[in-house]
Design a protein around this motif. Sequence first.
Motif, PDB file in Angstrom:
ATOM      1  N   ALA A 141       0.852  -1.185   0.000  1.00  0.00           N
ATOM      2  CA  ALA A 141       0.000   0.000   0.000  1.00  0.00           C
ATOM      3  C   ALA A 141       0.888   1.236   0.000  1.00  0.00           C
ATOM      4  O   ALA A 141       2.067   1.166   0.355  1.00  0.00           O
ATOM      5  CB  ALA A 141      -0.927   0.008   1.204  1.00  0.00           C
ATOM      6  N   SER A 142       0.315   2.355  -0.415  1.00  0.00           N
ATOM      7  CA  SER A 142       1.038   3.622  -0.464  1.00  0.00           C
ATOM      8  C   SER A 142       0.186   4.718   0.144  1.00  0.00           C
ATOM      9  O   SER A 142      -1.029   4.584   0.280  1.00  0.00           O
ATOM     10  CB  SER A 142       1.361   3.992  -1.919  1.00  0.00           C
ATOM     11  OG  SER A 142       2.168   3.010  -2.517  1.00  0.00           O
ATOM     12  N   THR A 143       0.834   5.821   0.473  1.00  0.00           N
ATOM     13  CA  THR A 143       0.146   7.010   0.941  1.00  0.00           C
ATOM     14  C   THR A 143       0.084   7.990  -0.219  1.00  0.00           C
ATOM     15  O   THR A 143       1.103   8.296  -0.836  1.00  0.00           O
ATOM     16  CB  THR A 143       0.896   7.652   2.123  1.00  0.00           C
ATOM     17  OG1 THR A 143       1.033   6.677   3.160  1.00  0.00           O
ATOM     18  CG2 THR A 143       0.167   8.869   2.645  1.00  0.00           C
ATOM     19  N   ALA A 144      -1.127   8.466  -0.520  1.00  0.00           N
ATOM     20  CA  ALA A 144      -1.336   9.392  -1.631  1.00  0.00           C
ATOM     21  C   ALA A 144      -1.817  10.735  -1.100  1.00  0.00           C
ATOM     22  O   ALA A 144      -2.585  10.800  -0.133  1.00  0.00           O
ATOM     23  CB  ALA A 144      -2.352   8.827  -2.616  1.00  0.00           C
ATOM     24  N   LEU A 145      -1.387  11.804  -1.749  1.00  0.00           N
ATOM     25  CA  LEU A 145      -1.818  13.160  -1.437  1.00  0.00           C
ATOM     26  C   LEU A 145      -2.557  13.695  -2.654  1.00  0.00           C
ATOM     27  O   LEU A 145      -2.011  13.719  -3.762  1.00  0.00           O
ATOM     28  CB  LEU A 145      -0.609  14.039  -1.111  1.00  0.00           C
ATOM     29  CG  LEU A 145      -0.897  15.484  -0.744  1.00  0.00           C
ATOM     30  CD1 LEU A 145      -1.615  15.564   0.611  1.00  0.00           C
ATOM     31  CD2 LEU A 145       0.403  16.275  -0.696  1.00  0.00           C
ATOM     32  N   VAL A 146      -3.809  14.104  -2.458  1.00  0.00           N
ATOM     33  CA  VAL A 146      -4.636  14.586  -3.569  1.00  0.00           C
ATOM     34  C   VAL A 146      -4.164  15.980  -3.996  1.00  0.00           C
ATOM     35  O   VAL A 146      -3.939  16.853  -3.153  1.00  0.00           O
ATOM     36  CB  VAL A 146      -6.128  14.598  -3.171  1.00  0.00           C
ATOM     37  CG1 VAL A 146      -6.989  15.151  -4.299  1.00  0.00           C
ATOM     38  CG2 VAL A 146      -6.577  13.195  -2.790  1.00  0.00           C
ATOM     39  N   GLY A 153      -5.339  18.235  -1.125  1.00  0.00           N
ATOM     40  CA  GLY A 153      -4.644  18.306   0.161  1.00  0.00           C
ATOM     41  C   GLY A 153      -4.995  17.186   1.113  1.00  0.00           C
ATOM     42  O   GLY A 153      -4.371  17.054   2.162  1.00  0.00           O
ATOM     43  N   SER A 154      -5.984  16.351   0.772  1.00  0.00           N
ATOM     44  CA  SER A 154      -6.345  15.244   1.658  1.00  0.00           C
ATOM     45  C   SER A 154      -5.418  14.058   1.416  1.00  0.00           C
ATOM     46  O   SER A 154      -4.863  13.883   0.335  1.00  0.00           O
ATOM     47  CB  SER A 154      -7.806  14.840   1.484  1.00  0.00           C
ATOM     48  OG  SER A 154      -8.062  14.365   0.188  1.00  0.00           O
ATOM     49  N   VAL A 155      -5.247  13.267   2.456  1.00  0.00           N
ATOM     50  CA  VAL A 155      -4.355  12.108   2.414  1.00  0.00           C
ATOM     51  C   VAL A 155      -5.199  10.843   2.305  1.00  0.00           C
ATOM     52  O   VAL A 155      -6.191  10.673   3.017  1.00  0.00           O
ATOM     53  CB  VAL A 155      -3.467  12.059   3.678  1.00  0.00           C
ATOM     54  CG1 VAL A 155      -2.580  10.823   3.674  1.00  0.00           C
ATOM     55  CG2 VAL A 155      -2.619  13.327   3.772  1.00  0.00           C
ATOM     56  N   TRP A 175      -8.473  13.756   5.883  1.00  0.00           N
ATOM     57  CA  TRP A 175      -7.381  14.314   6.672  1.00  0.00           C
ATOM     58  C   TRP A 175      -6.494  15.152   5.769  1.00  0.00           C
ATOM     59  O   TRP A 175      -6.046  14.679   4.723  1.00  0.00           O
ATOM     60  CB  TRP A 175      -6.548  13.186   7.280  1.00  0.00           C
ATOM     61  CG  TRP A 175      -7.231  12.511   8.406  1.00  0.00           C
ATOM     62  CD1 TRP A 175      -8.352  11.741   8.342  1.00  0.00           C
ATOM     63  CD2 TRP A 175      -6.851  12.548   9.765  1.00  0.00           C
ATOM     64  NE1 TRP A 175      -8.690  11.282   9.576  1.00  0.00           N
ATOM     65  CE2 TRP A 175      -7.780  11.766  10.483  1.00  0.00           C
ATOM     66  CE3 TRP A 175      -5.814  13.151  10.455  1.00  0.00           C
ATOM     67  CZ2 TRP A 175      -7.700  11.583  11.859  1.00  0.00           C
ATOM     68  CZ3 TRP A 175      -5.735  12.962  11.824  1.00  0.00           C
ATOM     69  CH2 TRP A 175      -6.668  12.186  12.502  1.00  0.00           C
ATOM     70  N   SER A 176      -6.209  16.358   6.201  1.00  0.00           N
ATOM     71  CA  SER A 176      -5.231  17.171   5.499  1.00  0.00           C
ATOM     72  C   SER A 176      -3.850  16.605   5.809  1.00  0.00           C
ATOM     73  O   SER A 176      -3.695  15.783   6.725  1.00  0.00           O
ATOM     74  CB  SER A 176      -5.314  18.626   5.972  1.00  0.00           C
ATOM     75  OG  SER A 176      -4.855  18.722   7.317  1.00  0.00           O
ATOM     76  N   PHE A 177      -2.840  17.057   5.087  1.00  0.00           N
ATOM     77  CA  PHE A 177      -1.486  16.568   5.346  1.00  0.00           C
ATOM     78  C   PHE A 177      -1.103  16.826   6.805  1.00  0.00           C
ATOM     79  O   PHE A 177      -0.611  15.930   7.500  1.00  0.00           O
ATOM     80  CB  PHE A 177      -0.473  17.216   4.395  1.00  0.00           C
ATOM     81  CG  PHE A 177       0.924  16.777   4.693  1.00  0.00           C
ATOM     82  CD1 PHE A 177       1.395  15.573   4.182  1.00  0.00           C
ATOM     83  CD2 PHE A 177       1.752  17.515   5.523  1.00  0.00           C
ATOM     84  CE1 PHE A 177       2.679  15.117   4.497  1.00  0.00           C
ATOM     85  CE2 PHE A 177       3.035  17.078   5.838  1.00  0.00           C
ATOM     86  CZ  PHE A 177       3.491  15.880   5.320  1.00  0.00           C
TER      87      PHE A 177
END
Length: 196
Positions: A141-146, A153-155, A175-177
């Motif tokens: 899995a990965s962490t993505a930032l929109v 800005g959401s994670v 959640w924001s960064f």
Amino acid sequence: MPTTVALAEKLQRLRAADGQFQLPGSRVHRYKSVRVTAARLDAFEAALGVKLPDEYHEFLEFVGYRAGPFDGLWTPEEVIRNSWSRAPALPFPYRLDTMDGARAEWRLKAGDQTFHHLRKDPPFGYDAPGCVLIGVQPKRASTALVTTGELTGSVWEVSERWNAWRPAWEVGRTWSFDSWYSSWLDRSLAELARKS
């Protein structure tokens, strides 16, 4: 900037509290951060073809990459390399009214039928546009930032294994960064307090 300063101070407290690197990923990043210069940030955004969300941009400039959840936050170059197929300037496929459906799809693919009533087929798989990957998590899995749309800005968490997306942490909330990173710091400090 006040939030960024508070995150930097909390990161210093975590670094001091976990001198033995007990927490997952801490032996990799060792709670060290590398700040990104304004010129390098400009080049980063130019390579992605999109302006970075303000909180993430400020964090990279004043705190930096590396120290973070799991194995840490990726360098700008790693973000570019791992986000090339995502088209970060195109619209992100999820919206506020579809994000709980995305979470339900994730849970169903993981074998949990609890959220079956929320199920909606996701419009995109693992390579959805409108975001960048900023780090890796366990279990492919990965962490993505929109980077575009109403959720900028959401994670989010994205699973290559299940080809599914979910907003990080809570149902019905994005959640924001800064809030995502702060939550990681708080949970890590609490875990260390329980161990001592």
